[in-house]
Design a protein around this motif. Sequence first.
Motif, PDB file in Angstrom:
ATOM      1  N   HIS A   1       4.707  -1.484   9.396  1.00  0.00           N
ATOM      2  CA  HIS A   1       4.968  -2.586   8.470  1.00  0.00           C
ATOM      3  C   HIS A   1       6.040  -2.147   7.491  1.00  0.00           C
ATOM      4  O   HIS A   1       6.020  -1.009   7.031  1.00  0.00           O
ATOM      5  CB  HIS A   1       3.715  -2.934   7.646  1.00  0.00           C
TER       6      HIS A   1
ATOM      7  N   VAL B   1       7.483  -2.903   3.758  1.00  0.00           N
ATOM      8  CA  VAL B   1       7.048  -3.575   2.527  1.00  0.00           C
ATOM      9  C   VAL B   1       7.879  -3.098   1.341  1.00  0.00           C
ATOM     10  O   VAL B   1       8.616  -2.119   1.446  1.00  0.00           O
ATOM     11  CB  VAL B   1       5.557  -3.266   2.218  1.00  0.00           C
TER      12      VAL B   1
ATOM     13  N   ILE C   1       3.827   2.760   7.155  1.00  0.00           N
ATOM     14  CA  ILE C   1       4.319   1.837   6.126  1.00  0.00           C
ATOM     15  C   ILE C   1       5.709   2.285   5.695  1.00  0.00           C
ATOM     16  O   ILE C   1       5.890   3.381   5.167  1.00  0.00           O
ATOM     17  CB  ILE C   1       3.389   1.843   4.874  1.00  0.00           C
TER      18      ILE C   1
ATOM     19  N   ASN D   1       6.004  -8.552   1.412  1.00  0.00           N
ATOM     20  CA  ASN D   1       5.132  -8.301   2.564  1.00  0.00           C
ATOM     21  C   ASN D   1       3.858  -7.519   2.233  1.00  0.00           C
ATOM     22  O   ASN D   1       3.243  -6.914   3.105  1.00  0.00           O
ATOM     23  CB  ASN D   1       5.948  -7.522   3.624  1.00  0.00           C
TER      24      ASN D   1
ATOM     25  N   THR E   1       1.243   0.605  14.739  1.00  0.00           N
ATOM     26  CA  THR E   1       1.713  -0.544  13.974  1.00  0.00           C
ATOM     27  C   THR E   1       2.620  -0.071  12.840  1.00  0.00           C
ATOM     28  O   THR E   1       2.316   0.911  12.166  1.00  0.00           O
ATOM     29  CB  THR E   1       0.515  -1.303  13.372  1.00  0.00           C
TER      30      THR E   1
ATOM     31  N   VAL F   1       0.147  -7.560   3.976  1.00  0.00           N
ATOM     32  CA  VAL F   1      -0.262  -6.910   5.229  1.00  0.00           C
ATOM     33  C   VAL F   1      -1.450  -5.965   5.009  1.00  0.00           C
ATOM     34  O   VAL F   1      -2.221  -5.702   5.924  1.00  0.00           O
ATOM     35  CB  VAL F   1       0.879  -6.094   5.905  1.00  0.00           C
TER      36      VAL F   1
END
Length: 351
Positions: free
Chosen positions: A187, A189, A160, A196, A185, A199
């Motif tokens: 993301h 934010v 993140i 966002n 993955t 997620v």
Amino acid sequence: MEPHLLGWNANFDEYFRPYKIKGLRAGRVTCKIKDNYLVTFEEKSITARITGRFRHNAQLNKDFPAVGDWVVYEIKNSNPHAFIHAILPRENAYVRKLPISGGRKLNNGVIGGGKTEEQVIASNINTAFIVVGLDNNFEIRRIERFLTLIYNSGIEPVVILNKVDLCINIAEYINQVKEIANKVTVHSVSAEKNVNMDVFFKYLMCGKTVIFLGSSGVGKSTITNFLVGNEIQKIQSISKLTGKGKHTTTNCELISLQTGGIIIDTPGIRELQLWGDVEILEQSFEEIKQLSYYCKFKNCQHRKEQGCAIQKAINDKRLSQSRVNSYKKQLAELQRLDTRRRDFKKKLNKK
Ligand SMILES: Nc1nc2c(ncn2[C@@H]2O[C@H](COP(=O)(O)OP(=O)(O)OP(=O)(O)O)[C@@H](O)[C@H]2O)c(=O)[nH]1
Ligand SMILES: [Zn+2]
């Protein structure tokens, strides 16, 4: 509350069968202080201790219950607390090394000597979020370290990148992460600006357990608070364990969200960065350490003091201000974490 809200599944059901026949119960450890556990099942919590036989058979730290474990317990009428007979097999566990004897030394960046033991910080976790701040905190080596730990634990890592509101070249950072871990993955934010943030919900579906890792100041609490909203449902506070009234700060907790997802937030998770603390800092900022020997005052804070060798190096453009800032930041972080660790120990000792 249905049991699966706490993460119960078919595997646990299977493991539990032989105990169930004997009339024992199963619950999840939501809190742990020394030898006292808080075990929760169907919205009810009970304090518990391990049986004498359990203690006799337990050899290592990891043989004892940890937050997140499903345990088998028994309630005896005459006793105020329940008795834990067994831990149902863990699906995974977030572990760290626990130093159990001295003589540790740093050799070429590797900590050696002394003895260590595996310590289970939390268990039965679906996703581990590695949180990084896109302010000045982004450090690819640190992400690497966390990834190694998580892979070793058998948990799915997700990176993140928080504070996107402070960053203009987000793609560049995402690429950097992809370079070291192309299957993970990522993301980006902003917990504060609500960018966002949806997620998270797919990882926090009913019965799913997550943890947030990352150094101090990256926004773990801000994210957790956002996800919990105003309807905080701490399954139980530590006060029930300590009996010390409602204002005792929660030390370890398993937070159940409205979505049915669960966030485990124990001090151990947060302190993880600390292992081998001071030596690591002296290693990664060696030139600063070397320069500091030339400061006029031994306790120089390298701000505006007279005769500060570090300030001089910055003025002479031999050292960058941002490098020094990051040193100070990490130092402060380690000190903060250290205080927390000691506070926690103090609380344990008071018990
Ligand atoms: N600009 C910006 N600031 C943020 C964001 N998220 C968190 N912050 C700020 O960053 C600071 C640190 O956030 P915390 O949530 O306390 O960080 P933490 O990771 O929980 O830190 P520890 O509790 O020390 O482990 C706070 O001042 C937050 O307001 C964000 O998305 N954007
Ligand atoms: Zn100085």
